[in-house]
Design a protein around this motif. Structure first.
Motif: not given
Length: 329
Positions: A128-129, A77, A268, A47, A314, A50
């Motif tokens: 990726l989303p 995705y 971000r 990973h 995060s 994301e």
């Protein structure tokens, strides 16, 4: 943590069944069919922020994303397949994208697709989303299964970067990988925008080109606290009323677009390990939020946690959690 799996240590009769399980767990529910009795496969995955980045080395087989498999999925995705060795044919939305080494194509997990590998191959897959590419729903069908050459245009920037990533996958599991992931996504957004502009239907090409100029302008002026519809309209010599119509046709508003892009940049920065010493208020101000309390409220509404809570939870680990539920065989 790198996920590494291979079939070599298993009896020949169990290898493809294991591989079928592996690809479902690593990606989304799929149906897989062997192309040879002597199947071999190897998969490595990490990973980066994301992004899920997976290198696959295997011999002949076919992958199907069927309506039944789609119904078994909880997440949506985009995937990008970069051919490193061998040959692949990606089919989606009535198109075929034949991929040779250096070529890549984007596909959508919410729609049926097929990946056919007639012989041994090596491929890098980015997952990726869907929201990260910022593609309007009506435009998705225009970017899927379109072959992108790694030898020209924006593809010549993306392909060598991803090939280098594939060759040194383990080296990128560092705190700075979040920034690398963001840079990769930005390149893909540029690629998609370029592709949509090239492929825009003739009657609508002027409006699409204008929208791309407008959104690019917004992106480069997010830090301006006074950025708003009047400013954007004036910079493009159109009326504010027409600007609102353009965004209404996209299913949103100018103000919502600006807010969402500002929030994404703040998100971000908050997960960037290199910015841990930067105050939350400074990050908010950098991206155009003058009122810290207002920023905190809308950030919580968008992401379910306050900016400080989000920062604490995060920190990227690079770990991949696998699930064995909802496979289609």
């Amino acid at each position: 943590m790198t996920l590494a799996l291979r079939t070599a240590d298993l009896p020949a009769t169990e290898r493809f069944e294991f591989w079928r399980s592996v690809v479902c767990d690593a990606f989304v529910p799929l149906r897989a069919e062997p192309g040879t009795d002597d199947f071999h496969g190897r998969l490595r995955s990490i990973h980066l922020g994301e992004l899920q980045v997976t290198e696959i080395d295997a011999n002949a087989h076919t992958i199907h994303r069927t309506p039944r498999a789609i119904a078994a999925s909880d997440h949506d995705y985009f995937k990008l397949g970069l051919q490193l060795r061998g040959y692949c044919v990606l089919t989606q939305d009535g198109r075929e994208a034949p991929l040779t080494p250096g070529d890549f194509a984007i596909y959508d997990t919410t729609r049926p697709y097929t990946l056919a590998f007639d012989d041994s191959y090596r491929q890098l897959v980015l997952m990726l989303p869907r929201r990260l590419l910022r593609v309007a729903p009506e435009d998705v069908g225009r970017i899927t299964a379109v072959r992108v050459s790694g030898r020209q245009g924006v593809g010549a920037l993306v392909s060598p970067l991803l090939m280098r990533l594939a060759d040194h996958l383990d080296e990128y599991e560092t705190p700075g990988s979040v920034r690398l992931a963001d840079n990769i996504v930005d390149l893909l957004v540029t690629l998609v925008a370029d592709r949509l502009e090239i492929e825009a239907p003739c009657p609508d090409s002027g409006r699409r080109a204008l929208m791309m100029r407008i959104t690019s302008f917004i992106e480069s002026h997010l830090g301006d606290h006074d950025l708003g519809p009047d400013t954007v309209a004036a910079a493009h010599f159109i009326s504010t009323r027409y600007l609102h119509k353009l965004f209404r046709d996209e299913g949103t508003t100018v103000s919502c677009w600006i807010r969402d892009r500002r929030l994404e940049h703040c998100r971000r920065d908050l997960r960037d390990p290199l910015q841990l010493d930067r105050a939350v208020g400074a990050i908010a101000s950098r991206w155009g939020f003058a009122d810290a309390a207002h920023f905190s409220r809308i950030f919580r509404s968008a992401y379910g946690a306050s900016p400080r809570e989000y920062r604490l939870t995060s920190e990227p680990t690079g770990e991949i959690t696998l699930s064995v539920a909802d496979r289609e065989y």
